[in-house]
Write an enzyme that holds these catalytic residues in place. Structure first.
Site, mmCIF file in Angstrom:
data_model
loop_
_atom_site.group_PDB
_atom_site.id
_atom_site.type_symbol
_atom_site.label_atom_id
_atom_site.label_comp_id
_atom_site.label_asym_id
_atom_site.label_seq_id
_atom_site.Cartn_x
_atom_site.Cartn_y
_atom_site.Cartn_z
ATOM 1 C CB THR A 156 -48.651 -84.790 124.873
ATOM 2 O OG1 THR A 156 -47.952 -85.971 125.224
ATOM 3 C CG2 THR A 156 -48.361 -83.695 125.865
ATOM 4 C CG HIS A 157 -53.399 -89.474 127.408
ATOM 5 N ND1 HIS A 157 -53.814 -89.019 128.646
ATOM 6 C CD2 HIS A 157 -53.691 -90.800 127.384
ATOM 7 C CE1 HIS A 157 -54.346 -90.027 129.325
ATOM 8 N NE2 HIS A 157 -54.276 -91.109 128.586
ATOM 9 C CG ASP A 217 -62.297 -85.507 119.829
ATOM 10 O OD1 ASP A 217 -62.092 -85.542 121.064
ATOM 11 O OD2 ASP A 217 -62.521 -86.528 119.147
ATOM 12 N N GLY A 246 -64.147 -85.025 123.139
ATOM 13 C CA GLY A 246 -64.065 -86.109 124.116
ATOM 14 C C GLY A 246 -62.843 -85.993 125.013
HETATM 15 C C1 GRF Z 1 -47.341 -85.399 130.867
HETATM 16 O O1 GRF Z 1 -47.041 -86.770 131.029
HETATM 17 C C2 GRF Z 1 -48.684 -85.195 130.235
HETATM 18 O O2 GRF Z 1 -48.968 -86.129 129.239
HETATM 19 C C3 GRF Z 1 -49.581 -85.387 131.416
HETATM 20 O O3 GRF Z 1 -48.930 -84.697 132.462
HETATM 21 C C4 GRF Z 1 -47.539 -84.706 132.202
HETATM 22 C C5 GRF Z 1 -47.079 -83.266 132.163
HETATM 23 O O4 GRF Z 1 -45.724 -83.151 132.405
HETATM 24 N N1 GRF Z 1 -50.915 -84.930 131.154
HETATM 25 P P1 GRF Z 1 -44.964 -81.759 132.277
HETATM 26 O O5 GRF Z 1 -45.764 -80.700 133.025
HETATM 27 O O6 GRF Z 1 -44.822 -81.424 130.819
HETATM 28 O O7 GRF Z 1 -43.634 -82.000 132.925
#
Ligand code: GRF
Length: 197
Positions: free
Chosen positions: A105-106, A138, A140
């Protein structure tokens, strides 16, 4: 669906998955939580839930490939159907990705603002709408086929913290909804297109 979740920080996305998995109808179980560092709230959340944890730190291995292999071995012990990278701040190597199906998740709308600072970069660019993306990992950086996205408005008075927090609320819901559907309905990837069901 057996999930291994990888974390590096506060683990609120992990917590959302743990809460969802408490309902047997959700269709998934978190079987283990892995991290690249000790002493983080993400690991504490797993321990409080009675879930197995493991830590593999890059600096404990002579080369990045050795770390990657050690991480893969630790993950493999739990026989996951899916690895969920939820705030895991490391890129894994090709060997790892050959062994497991993995989503990440980004906190931005891919392909915009990849990398470590998705919320800050969106704010600095001046976009009015940003969001979060769940994608199949992937080779990247935040480039893989997209499973789900959610849009989040940017407020005029946002700073990085307020924007990232608003994104994370939507991100957690998106993650829980998408992983649940993947587990219950199945999923496939054809080129860049991900289909659930
Ligand atoms: C999330 O927004 C994720 O997409 C990013 O860092 C945050 C992590 O939050 N890479 P948490 O550790 O799940 O509270």
């Amino acid at each position: 669906m057996r999930l291994v979740v990888l974390v590096s920080g506060s683990g609120t996305n992990l917590q959302a998955l743990l809460d969802a998995c408490a309902d047997p109808g959700y269709g998934s179980t978190v079987v283990a939580v892995g991290a690249d560092r000790d002493g983080i709230e993400g690991l504490a959340r797993a321990e409080r839930a009675g879930i197995a944890t493991f830590v593999r730190r890059v600096r404990d291995y002579p080369a990045r490939a050795d770390w990657d292999r050690a991480l893969a071995e630790a993950v493999a012990e739990h026989e996951p159907d899916l690895v969920v990278s939820a705030g895991f701040m490391k890129l894994v190597g090709g060997d790892f990705l050959d062994r497991f199906r993995m989503v990440n998740t980004h906190p931005a709308l891919c392909p915009a603002f990849p990398g470590m600072h998705g919320a800050a970069d969106a704010l600095a660019y001046g976009v009015k709408v940003t969001g979060a993306t769940l994608f199949v990992v992937d080779a990247g950086v935040d480039t893989g086929p997209i499973v789900a996205q959610v849009a989040v408005p940017v407020a005029d008075d946002d700073d990085e913290a307020t924007l990232h927090e608003r994104i994370k609320v939507a991100e957690r819901q998106m993650l829980v909804d998408a992983v649940g559907r993947m587990a219950r309905e199945g999923w496939s990837v054809e080129g860049r297109r991900v289909r659930i069901g």
